[in-house]
Design an enzyme around this catalytic site. Structure first.
Site, PDB file in Angstrom:
ATOM      1  N   LYS A  38       1.005  -1.306   0.121  1.00 20.23           N
ATOM      2  CA  LYS A  38      -0.078   0.022  -0.491  1.00 20.23           C
ATOM      3  C   LYS A  38       1.157   0.759  -0.148  1.00 20.23           C
ATOM      4  O   LYS A  38       0.708   1.817   1.060  1.00 20.23           O
ATOM      5  CB  LYS A  38      -0.747   0.062   1.279  1.00 20.23           C
ATOM      6  CG  LYS A  38      -1.395   0.993   1.366  1.00 20.23           C
ATOM      7  CD  LYS A  38      -3.307   0.673   0.132  1.00 20.23           C
ATOM      8  CE  LYS A  38      -4.188   1.803   0.171  1.00 20.23           C
ATOM      9  NZ  LYS A  38      -5.362   2.023  -0.668  1.00 20.23           N
ATOM     10  N   ASP A  65      -5.566  -3.552  -2.265  1.00 20.30           N
ATOM     11  CA  ASP A  65      -6.945  -3.375  -1.899  1.00 20.30           C
ATOM     12  C   ASP A  65      -7.628  -3.985  -3.198  1.00 20.30           C
ATOM     13  O   ASP A  65      -8.047  -3.986  -4.318  1.00 20.30           O
ATOM     14  CB  ASP A  65      -7.534  -1.818  -1.793  1.00 20.30           C
ATOM     15  CG  ASP A  65      -6.502  -0.970  -2.488  1.00 20.30           C
ATOM     16  OD1 ASP A  65      -5.473  -0.845  -2.521  1.00 20.30           O
ATOM     17  OD2 ASP A  65      -7.611   0.463  -2.200  1.00 20.30           O
TER      18      ASP A  65
END
Ligand code: NAD
Length: 345
Positions: A181, A215
């Site tokens: 991330k 994600d």
């Protein structure tokens, strides 16, 4: 090392909490019939450790693993919110078990996803799991602010990255996908990405490498899981994605895990203690059995590991003996008995 016809191998056996004792008993029985001779030192941890010794990770358990360097472990309960710190996390720290290996393979064809065969490698000692958390009181509210610190080190990132690429090479895998991330946690997971990409260069031409933001990876796993081969990621993301991946192959009852360090290895199921079904005799022991197969691979008894995996496949697909989580009606004992017939044959 050998487990048949020679001296039994000392190993630590932790029955654990909830369904743990039921699935550990089943697995130990199957291993014994298979001819895998372990000299088990049975030890407690988690809630069972609290009850027996007032400690969720008793010294006797640690001493045993320091001696044997090999353990098969049932799930351990961790209180949510307050209470004692996770014994699993402490075990991983104590024995520096930096690599968590979670292979997920379709065993039952015709499900929502067929032919899944991917491996999640999770960094096991760092990241947001280090547990450096505290509250800051504000306006008389002792929990006015909560803070958590994540820690990644270049050395830790390099170690798991090297493990991932070496694992890919040794196991005939083609591609490693780095999951991070780094767009938001630019330092914490940026370092992980940067270091893993550096390591990837040494394997160029041998192992393909790509990357995903966590994600997007979570969505891609649902839309097209076949694009993945080996995934390497940080501690918390690995925790979450491995449960998602378990869902692709029939649920938590089907996915094993190995915690590997330089000096010790602990094998377990990915799932937890399943308190909702504990004591009912209906738990699926497959994940722990597959963890035992990984343990047999680890001690170079791939022949026994293969017989165990083949036995599981035949019980589920030819004998069609399945526990309830797989849509069947077999109890843990009935499933175990069917597997014993297969591995004994
Ligand atoms: P869980 O994995 O125990 O259960 C989630 C769901 O999956 C439940 O409905 C359960 O019945 C089902 N399930 C899990 N394993 C199964 C099996 N073998 N057969 C059939 N059904 C199965 O997750 P949870 O309820 O969130 O956690 C319970 C406890 O386990 C918590 O204290 C948690 O901290 C702990 N935990 C331990 C480990 C570990 O020891 N490695 C891992 C995860 C969770």
């Amino acid at each position: 090392m050998s487990v048949q016809g020679e001296a039994p191998i000392p190993a630590t056996l932790i029955p654990g909490d909830g369904i743990g004792p039921e699935i550990v008993e089943a697995t130990a029985m199957v291993l014994s019939v298979l001819g895998a001779r372990f000299d088990w030192e049975t030890c407690s941890a988690g809630l069972a450790g609290m009850k027996e010794f007032g400690d969720p990770l008793p010294q006797a358990t640690l001493d045993s693993i320091h001696r044997t360097k090999l353990a098969l472990k049932g799930p351990l309960e961790t209180p949510v919110g307050g209470g004692y710190r996770s014994s699993n996390v402490r075990l991983r720290e104590e024995f520096k078990l930096y690599a968590n290996v979670r292979p997920a393979k379709t065993l039952i064809p015709g499900g929502r996803y067929d032919d899944i065969d991917l491996v999640l490698l999770r960094e096991n000692n760092e990241g947001l799991y280090v547990g450096f958390e505290h509250y800051i009181p504000i306006d008389g509210d002792p929990h006015g602010v909560a803070m958590a610190t994540g820690i990644n080190t270049r050395a830790g990132c390099r170690r798991i990255a090297e493990y991932a690429f070496e694992y890919a090479l040794k196991n005939g895998r083609k591609k490693v996908t780095i999951v991070h991330k780094a767009n938001i946690m630019k330092a914490l997971t940026g370092l992980f990405l940067e270091t893993t990409l550096e390591v990837a260069k040494k394997y160029a031409g041998r192992i393909e490498c790509d990357q995903r933001i966590v994600d997007a990876c979570a969505m891609q796993l649902v839309l097209n899981p076949w694009q993945f081969d080996v995934i390497v990621t940080t501690n918390l993301f690995g925790d979450i994605l491995s449960d998602e991946i378990a869902g692709l192959v029939g649920g938590l009852g089907m996915v094993p895990g190995a915690n590997i360090g330089e000096d010790a290895a602990i094998f377990e199921a990915v799932h937890g203690s399943a308190p909702d079904i504990a004591g009912k005799g209906i738990a699926n022991p497959t994940a722990l059995l597959l963890a035992a197969a990984m343990m047999l691979d680890h001690i170079d008894r791939r022949d026994l590991a293969q017989r165990l995996r083949t036995g599981i496949d035949r019980v589920i697909n030819e004998d069609r003996v399945r526990t309830r989580d797989l849509g069947g009606s077999a109890s843990t004992k009935e499933y175990t008995a069917a597997l014993i017939r297969r591995v004994a044959a």
